[in-house]
Scaffold this active site. Structure first.
Site, short mmCIF file in Angstrom:
data_model
loop_
_atom_site.label_atom_id
_atom_site.label_comp_id
_atom_site.label_asym_id
_atom_site.label_seq_id
_atom_site.Cartn_x
_atom_site.Cartn_y
_atom_site.Cartn_z
NE ARG A 1 16.79 -20.76 -21.61
CZ ARG A 1 16.82 -19.74 -22.46
NH1 ARG A 1 17.25 -18.57 -22.05
NH2 ARG A 1 16.43 -19.89 -23.70
CD GLU B 1 14.89 -12.24 -29.18
OE1 GLU B 1 15.05 -12.97 -28.19
OE2 GLU B 1 15.59 -11.24 -29.40
O1 LIG Z 1 9.67 -13.49 -24.51
P1 LIG Z 1 9.93 -14.50 -25.58
O2 LIG Z 1 10.36 -13.87 -26.88
O3 LIG Z 1 8.78 -15.43 -25.77
O4 LIG Z 1 11.21 -15.36 -25.16
C1 LIG Z 1 11.44 -15.82 -23.85
C2 LIG Z 1 11.44 -17.32 -23.77
O5 LIG Z 1 12.47 -17.86 -24.60
C3 LIG Z 1 13.30 -18.71 -23.82
O6 LIG Z 1 12.84 -20.03 -23.83
P2 LIG Z 1 13.05 -21.06 -25.02
O7 LIG Z 1 11.74 -21.20 -25.74
O8 LIG Z 1 14.26 -20.68 -25.82
O9 LIG Z 1 13.23 -22.43 -24.26
P3 LIG Z 1 14.33 -23.06 -23.26
O10 LIG Z 1 14.05 -22.48 -21.89
O11 LIG Z 1 13.99 -24.51 -23.32
O12 LIG Z 1 15.70 -22.72 -23.76
C4 LIG Z 1 13.18 -18.16 -22.42
O13 LIG Z 1 13.53 -19.13 -21.44
C5 LIG Z 1 11.74 -17.76 -22.35
O14 LIG Z 1 10.88 -18.84 -21.99
N1 LIG Z 2 18.13 -12.85 -26.00
C1 LIG Z 2 17.82 -13.99 -25.35
N2 LIG Z 2 18.73 -14.58 -24.54
C2 LIG Z 2 18.43 -15.73 -23.90
N3 LIG Z 2 17.27 -16.37 -24.02
C3 LIG Z 2 16.33 -15.81 -24.80
N4 LIG Z 2 15.07 -16.18 -25.10
C4 LIG Z 2 14.56 -15.28 -25.96
N5 LIG Z 2 15.44 -14.31 -26.22
C5 LIG Z 2 16.57 -14.62 -25.51
#
Ligand SMILES: O=P(O)(O)OC[C@H]1O[C@H](OP(=O)(O)OP(=O)(O)O)[C@H](O)[C@@H]1O
Ligand SMILES: Nc1ncnc2[nH]cnc12
Length: 177
Positions: free
Chosen positions: A60, A97
């Site tokens: 994202r 998370e």
């Molecule tokens: O602050 P944090 O607890 O580390 O979480 C935030 C991260 O989690 C999500 O990515 P994700 O790893 O789910 O990947 P995606 O963008 O491919 O869905 C979001 O886009 C951030 O990069």
């Molecule tokens: N609560 C949340 N919603 C969407 N993306 C996330 N990545 C980590 N935590 C998230």
């Protein structure tokens, strides 16, 4: 009046795959003005700050980071999940998370002569962003700024990132997780 970007983010309770209150930016980016204004508001904060590269975190973070890079006239550095980049890489493990993962960048792309802005859609625990800043700084590059569309301040990731000496901005904050 300027657009209410927060109202364009969809909240999905008990997102089945991850068991959390999921803040979904797809509804924001599907809205032409919402997407454009999100990118422009982030870029406006960093104009004139000599940012040479924007680093965006897969997946994202690519969406917003690429737009901000174009708006600032900067290069874009993709921070990818393990095994995706074709060239020589350096990597960093981190906790999410909801799980664990590894991020990588191409070796030799940024260094001490560069100033990098980290961009991602959301900061929760801060694990991803702290790993990304650590990875970028291992190259010797300056990475003292990070911008997010969404902050979840109750989880505390943005404060942890600030404790690493990073100046953090976000377009909106949500309570509850
Ligand atoms: O602050 P944090 O607890 O580390 O979480 C935030 C991260 O989690 C999500 O990515 P994700 O790893 O789910 O990947 P995606 O963008 O491919 O869905 C979001 O886009 C951030 O990069
Ligand atoms: N609560 C949340 N919603 C969407 N993306 C996330 N990545 C980590 N935590 C998230």
């Amino acid at each position: 009046m300027s657009l209410d970007l927060k109202s364009l983010v969809r909240t999905i309770p008990d997102y089945p795959k991850k068991g959390i209150l999921f803040r979904d930016i797809t509804t924001l980016i599907e809205h032409p003005e919402g997407f454009r204004e999100s990118v422009e508001r982030i870029a406006a904060t960093y104009r004139g700050r000599d940012i040479t590269h924007v680093a965006g975190i897969e997946a994202r973070g690519f969406i917003f980071g690429a737009g901000v890079a174009i708006a600032l006239g900067a290069g874009f550095v993709p921070i990818r999940k393990k095994g995706k980049l074709p060239g020589e890489t350096i990597g960093q493990n981190y906790a999410l998370e909801y799980g664990v993962d590894t991020i990588e960048i191409h070796a030799g792309v940024v260094g001490p002569e560069h100033k990098v802005l980290l961009v991602d859609d959301l900061i929760a625990t801060g694990g991803t962003a702290i790993a990304a800043v650590g990875l970028l700084r291992r190259t010797g590059t300056v990475c003292d700024d990070a911008a997010f569309v969404i902050d979840l301040p109750e989880i505390g990731g943005a404060d942890k990132l600030r404790a690493e000496g990073v100046t953090v901005s976000s377009l909106m904050a949500f309570q509850g997780h």
